[in-house]
Design a protein around this motif. Structure first.
Motif, mmCIF file in Angstrom:
data_model
loop_
_atom_site.group_PDB
_atom_site.id
_atom_site.type_symbol
_atom_site.label_atom_id
_atom_site.label_comp_id
_atom_site.label_asym_id
_atom_site.label_seq_id
_atom_site.Cartn_x
_atom_site.Cartn_y
_atom_site.Cartn_z
ATOM 1 N N ARG A 36 0.603 -0.927 0.173
ATOM 2 C CA ARG A 36 0.312 -0.336 0.010
ATOM 3 C C ARG A 36 0.555 1.110 -0.410
ATOM 4 O O ARG A 36 -0.151 2.111 0.097
ATOM 5 N N LEU A 37 2.280 0.889 0.862
ATOM 6 C CA LEU A 37 3.510 2.420 1.440
ATOM 7 C C LEU A 37 4.016 2.201 -0.088
ATOM 8 O O LEU A 37 4.631 3.410 -0.505
ATOM 9 N N GLY A 38 4.043 1.245 -1.145
ATOM 10 C CA GLY A 38 4.615 1.018 -2.301
ATOM 11 C C GLY A 38 6.662 0.940 -2.226
ATOM 12 O O GLY A 38 6.656 1.618 -2.862
ATOM 13 N N LEU A 39 6.511 0.557 -1.009
ATOM 14 C CA LEU A 39 7.450 0.262 -0.387
ATOM 15 C C LEU A 39 8.312 -1.217 -1.121
ATOM 16 O O LEU A 39 9.560 -1.639 -1.921
ATOM 17 N N VAL A 40 7.309 -2.345 -1.525
ATOM 18 C CA VAL A 40 7.571 -2.889 -2.506
ATOM 19 C C VAL A 40 5.719 -3.728 -2.997
ATOM 20 O O VAL A 40 5.155 -3.885 -2.423
ATOM 21 N N SER A 41 5.799 -3.223 -4.097
ATOM 22 C CA SER A 41 5.147 -3.871 -5.186
ATOM 23 C C SER A 41 4.786 -4.885 -5.596
ATOM 24 O O SER A 41 5.756 -5.339 -6.993
ATOM 25 N N PRO A 42 4.238 -5.449 -5.653
ATOM 26 C CA PRO A 42 4.531 -7.625 -6.093
ATOM 27 C C PRO A 42 3.473 -7.695 -6.927
ATOM 28 O O PRO A 42 2.575 -6.883 -7.747
ATOM 29 N N SER A 43 3.703 -8.273 -8.602
ATOM 30 C CA SER A 43 3.131 -8.194 -9.639
ATOM 31 C C SER A 43 1.382 -9.105 -8.646
ATOM 32 O O SER A 43 1.274 -9.623 -7.454
ATOM 33 N N ARG A 44 1.014 -9.097 -9.850
ATOM 34 C CA ARG A 44 -1.442 -9.949 -8.874
ATOM 35 C C ARG A 44 -1.041 -11.019 -10.608
ATOM 36 O O ARG A 44 -0.858 -10.391 -10.918
ATOM 37 N N ALA A 45 -1.714 -11.817 -9.332
ATOM 38 C CA ALA A 45 -2.448 -13.091 -10.097
ATOM 39 C C ALA A 45 -3.840 -12.669 -10.741
ATOM 40 O O ALA A 45 -4.488 -10.901 -10.713
ATOM 41 N N ARG A 46 -4.331 -13.674 -11.519
ATOM 42 C CA ARG A 46 -5.144 -13.365 -11.968
ATOM 43 C C ARG A 46 -6.503 -13.159 -11.416
ATOM 44 O O ARG A 46 -7.456 -11.967 -11.533
ATOM 45 N N GLY A 47 -6.883 -13.681 -10.480
ATOM 46 C CA GLY A 47 -7.595 -13.129 -9.140
ATOM 47 C C GLY A 47 -7.003 -12.002 -8.037
ATOM 48 O O GLY A 47 -7.718 -12.260 -7.241
ATOM 49 N N ARG A 48 -6.184 -11.009 -9.226
ATOM 50 C CA ARG A 48 -5.638 -10.120 -8.042
ATOM 51 C C ARG A 48 -5.002 -10.626 -6.729
ATOM 52 O O ARG A 48 -4.450 -9.662 -5.989
#
Length: 148
Positions: A36-48
């Motif tokens: 949420r803070l943008g420190l570590v932004s992982p990828s998202r799977a199809r189901g989010r």
């Protein structure tokens, strides 16, 4: 015994949040907060659902180290990570520019000479221009003097 040689992509998003949290030594809720803070932004799977890569795990560990060992607050950590990303990007750009300069230098290693017909011939350094017969003619160039 088998000798396995796998190509490993550290950017491949393969870890679900529970596994990533365990690998990073954190609670899954902490990972959600960092996202949420943008420190570590992982990828998202199809189901989010979040999918973390090995690079994300390493970054989570670095965030934890900066926070716990160095006492840096989350806003400071975010700025540090942004600056590190900028330095990495600039380093890549410097490498690209150095390769381009090297290419230009290799291409620029030519000498221009007068051909037999009076035309201009580009030749590599250390080579004579191709000619059917050798000439012993000497051409002297004298610039015109401007009238004063």
């Amino acid at each position: 015994m088998h000798d396995y040689n796998y190509d490993y992509d550290e950017d491949a998003a393969v870890f679900v949040i529970s596994v990533a949290a365990e690998l990073a030594g954190m609670h899954p809720q902490t990972l959600r907060q960092y996202d949420r803070l943008g420190l570590v932004s992982p990828s998202r799977a199809r189901g989010r659902g979040r999918r973390y890569s090995a690079r994300d795990i390493a970054q989570l560990r670095e965030v934890q180290r900066l926070s716990q060992e160095d006492g840096v607050n989350l806003a400071g950590i975010k700025r540090i990570l942004e600056l590190e990303n900028q330095v990495t990007a600039m380093g890549r750009r410097v490498e690209e520019l150095e390769a381009e300069v090297q290419l230009v230098r290799q291409q620029a290693r030519r000498i221009f000479a007068a051909g037999m017909a009076g035309d201009i011939v580009a030749t590599p350094v250390g080579k004579r221009p191709p000619s059917p017969q050798r000439s012993t003619a000497l051409v002297v160039w004298r610039p015109e003097r401007s009238a004063r």
